[in-house]
Design an enzyme around this catalytic site. Structure first.
Site, short mmCIF file in Angstrom:
data_model
loop_
_atom_site.label_atom_id
_atom_site.label_comp_id
_atom_site.label_asym_id
_atom_site.label_seq_id
_atom_site.Cartn_x
_atom_site.Cartn_y
_atom_site.Cartn_z
N LYS A 1 0.83 -1.21 0.00
CA LYS A 1 0.00 0.00 0.00
C LYS A 1 0.86 1.26 0.00
CE LYS A 1 -4.42 -1.70 1.46
NZ LYS A 1 -5.60 -1.57 2.30
N LYS B 1 -5.84 -12.14 -8.57
CA LYS B 1 -7.14 -12.41 -7.95
C LYS B 1 -8.16 -11.36 -8.38
CE LYS B 1 -7.25 -10.01 -3.54
NZ LYS B 1 -7.77 -10.03 -2.21
N LYS C 1 -11.78 -5.76 -5.96
CA LYS C 1 -12.68 -4.64 -6.16
C LYS C 1 -11.94 -3.38 -6.60
CE LYS C 1 -13.67 -4.70 -1.19
NZ LYS C 1 -12.54 -4.12 -0.47
P1 ATP Z 1 -8.97 -4.50 -2.47
O1 ATP Z 1 -8.81 -4.77 -3.91
O2 ATP Z 1 -9.65 -3.20 -2.16
O3 ATP Z 1 -7.74 -4.74 -1.64
P2 ATP Z 1 -10.31 -7.03 -2.25
O4 ATP Z 1 -11.39 -7.12 -3.28
O5 ATP Z 1 -9.08 -7.76 -2.53
O6 ATP Z 1 -10.03 -5.52 -1.92
P3 ATP Z 1 -10.64 -7.29 0.64
O7 ATP Z 1 -11.41 -6.12 1.14
O8 ATP Z 1 -9.17 -7.32 0.87
O9 ATP Z 1 -10.98 -7.52 -0.91
O10 ATP Z 1 -11.24 -8.62 1.20
C1 ATP Z 1 -12.49 -8.81 1.79
C2 ATP Z 1 -12.71 -10.29 1.92
O11 ATP Z 1 -12.96 -10.87 0.63
C3 ATP Z 1 -11.50 -11.04 2.48
O12 ATP Z 1 -11.95 -12.04 3.37
C4 ATP Z 1 -10.87 -11.67 1.26
O13 ATP Z 1 -10.18 -12.85 1.53
C5 ATP Z 1 -12.07 -11.94 0.37
N1 ATP Z 1 -11.70 -11.89 -1.05
C6 ATP Z 1 -11.34 -10.79 -1.74
N2 ATP Z 1 -11.08 -11.08 -3.02
C7 ATP Z 1 -11.25 -12.43 -3.15
C8 ATP Z 1 -11.12 -13.35 -4.24
N3 ATP Z 1 -10.76 -12.94 -5.45
N4 ATP Z 1 -11.37 -14.66 -4.01
C9 ATP Z 1 -11.75 -15.07 -2.80
N5 ATP Z 1 -11.89 -14.27 -1.72
C10 ATP Z 1 -11.65 -12.95 -1.88
#
Ligand code: ATP
Ligand code: LTN
Length: 334
Positions: free
Chosen positions: A115, A197, A200
């Site tokens: 970050k 992965k 969002k």
């Molecule tokens: P950002 O891109 O803003 O970092 P993110 O979409 O990766 O966000 P997080 O807010 O870090 O999501 O995660 C929220 C929850 O969703 C966590 O428990 C994380 O493990 C799960 N999660 C996020 N993306 C995935 C994915 N692609 N597959 C499975 N689980 C996910």
């Protein structure tokens, strides 16, 4: 333990619109766990301001996320669904735990390094101590289990270290939490690059299915999804794109990869992509409808927010008062 049940804590940040990855990897599991544990599911808005946010936008997203928790099937009478910023114990405990956390430990956190690189113009102290606030979230409720994705395991490890260090000095104050990785530890990949992965914060809107995407958008995104060159629906390492689509299909239909291979034996990618799109659309439909109804019911959601903040605050204060006493703060005089 609360009423004979083990305690579970988890949270999500209200940054960006939730994706199918968030739903299948987190929210859907949360719903499955909610009978077995006494659950606290927080919208972690204090964490969100470690990167700059537009205030009106943050408020809106936080409310939508809280509503989405309920729309996804979490019963707000059984699960404590609340805003982290409504329970001041999080920040108070966080300060105390800061004094039991070493700079060297925080320096090793990979999320901080990522970050900091991404927001080079705003490497603030909050971003650095983010894991301590997360430790406070968990320890405040004496959580036994914490469902998280793989990327958060390092934060859970530091939480355990801080708790053990504190307990070693003051006696058994904190429950030592265990991570809970979903059954398959499912990881949904980007539709445009199966090496990444689904996230969002991806800039390419075609890479992610958002929970509020309509059926046409969902089907269009799956049609455009990057696939491989074998032209057969086979679950294998050589076909990461197809493997991801099979994972998604299985998570939505309850089928196994073997059953899916059989179902699409002799069929091409086109048919399969269409079926995945339809499966996802029908998985999300009830959630979208429920969300639509809930947003209209302002009084109901406001009531949930109020009641659950009170409940969270009650348990948070129990731990906080104990900790304050242990470290030597003067008792409150009534
Ligand atoms: P950002 O891109 O803003 O970092 P993110 O979409 O990766 O966000 P997080 O807010 O870090 O999501 O995660 C929220 C929850 O969703 C966590 O428990 C994380 O493990 C799960 N999660 C996020 N993306 C995935 C994915 N692609 N597959 C499975 N689980 C996910
Ligand atoms: N850092 C987590 C969100 C989070 C969390 C928590 C998860 C904040 N506090 C406590 C579990 C327990 C994330 O970015 N997914």
């Amino acid at each position: 333990m609360i009423d004979g049940k083990k305690v579970l804590f988890s949270g999500m940040q209200a940054t960006g619109s939730l994706t199918l990855g968030n739903y299948l990897g987190a929210l859907k599991n949360w719903v499955n766990l909610s009978d077995e544990y006494e659950c606290f599911y927080s919208v972690v808005d204090l964490h969100s301001i470690t990167v700059r946010q537009d205030p009106a936008e943050l408020r809106k997203r936080a409310r939508n996320l809280l509503t989405l928790y309920i729309a996804a099937g979490l019963d707000p009478k059984k699960n404590c669904i609340y805003y982290q910023s409504h329970v001041s114990g999080h920040t108070e405990l966080s300060w105390i735990l800061n004094c039991f956390t070493y700079m060297g430990e925080l320096n090793r956190m990979t999320q901080f390094k990522d970050k900091a690189a991404k927001h080079a113009d705003n490497i603030n102290a909050g971003l650095f101590t983010y894991p301590v606030l997360m430790a406070a979230d968990i320890l405040l409720y004496q959580a036994d289990v914490v469902p998280v994705g793989k990327d958060q395991l390092q934060h859970l490890e530091i939480t355990r270290d801080i708790a053990q260090r504190f307990n070693a000095i003051y006696g058994d104050v904190f429950t030592i939490p265990e991570p809970y990785l979903g059954k398959a530890g499912i990881s949904i990949k980007s539709l445009q690059d199966p090496a990444k992965k689904m996230s969002k914060s991806d800039e390419n809107a075609n890479a992610s299915i958002y929970l509020m995407d309509d059926t046409d958008t969902i089907i269009r995104k799956f049609k455009r999804a990057v696939t491989d060159s074998e032209a057969s629906v086979r679950y294998c390492d050589e076909q990461p794109g197809i493997r991801n689509l099979i994972d998604i299909y299985c998570a939505c239909t309850g089928k196994t990869p073997e059953e899916t291979e059989k179902e699409f034996d002799g069929k091409g990618y086109g048919d399969f992509k269409m079926a995945v799109g339809e499966a996802v659309a029908s998985e999300l439909k009830p959630l979208q409808e429920r969300f639509g109804e809930l947003v209209k019911d302002k009084a109901y959601i406001d009531g949930i927010i109020r009641e659950n903040a009170e409940k969270a605050n009650y348990y948070a204060l129990k731990t906080l008062r104990k900790v304050q006493k242990k470290v030597g703060f003067p008792e409150r005089v009534r």
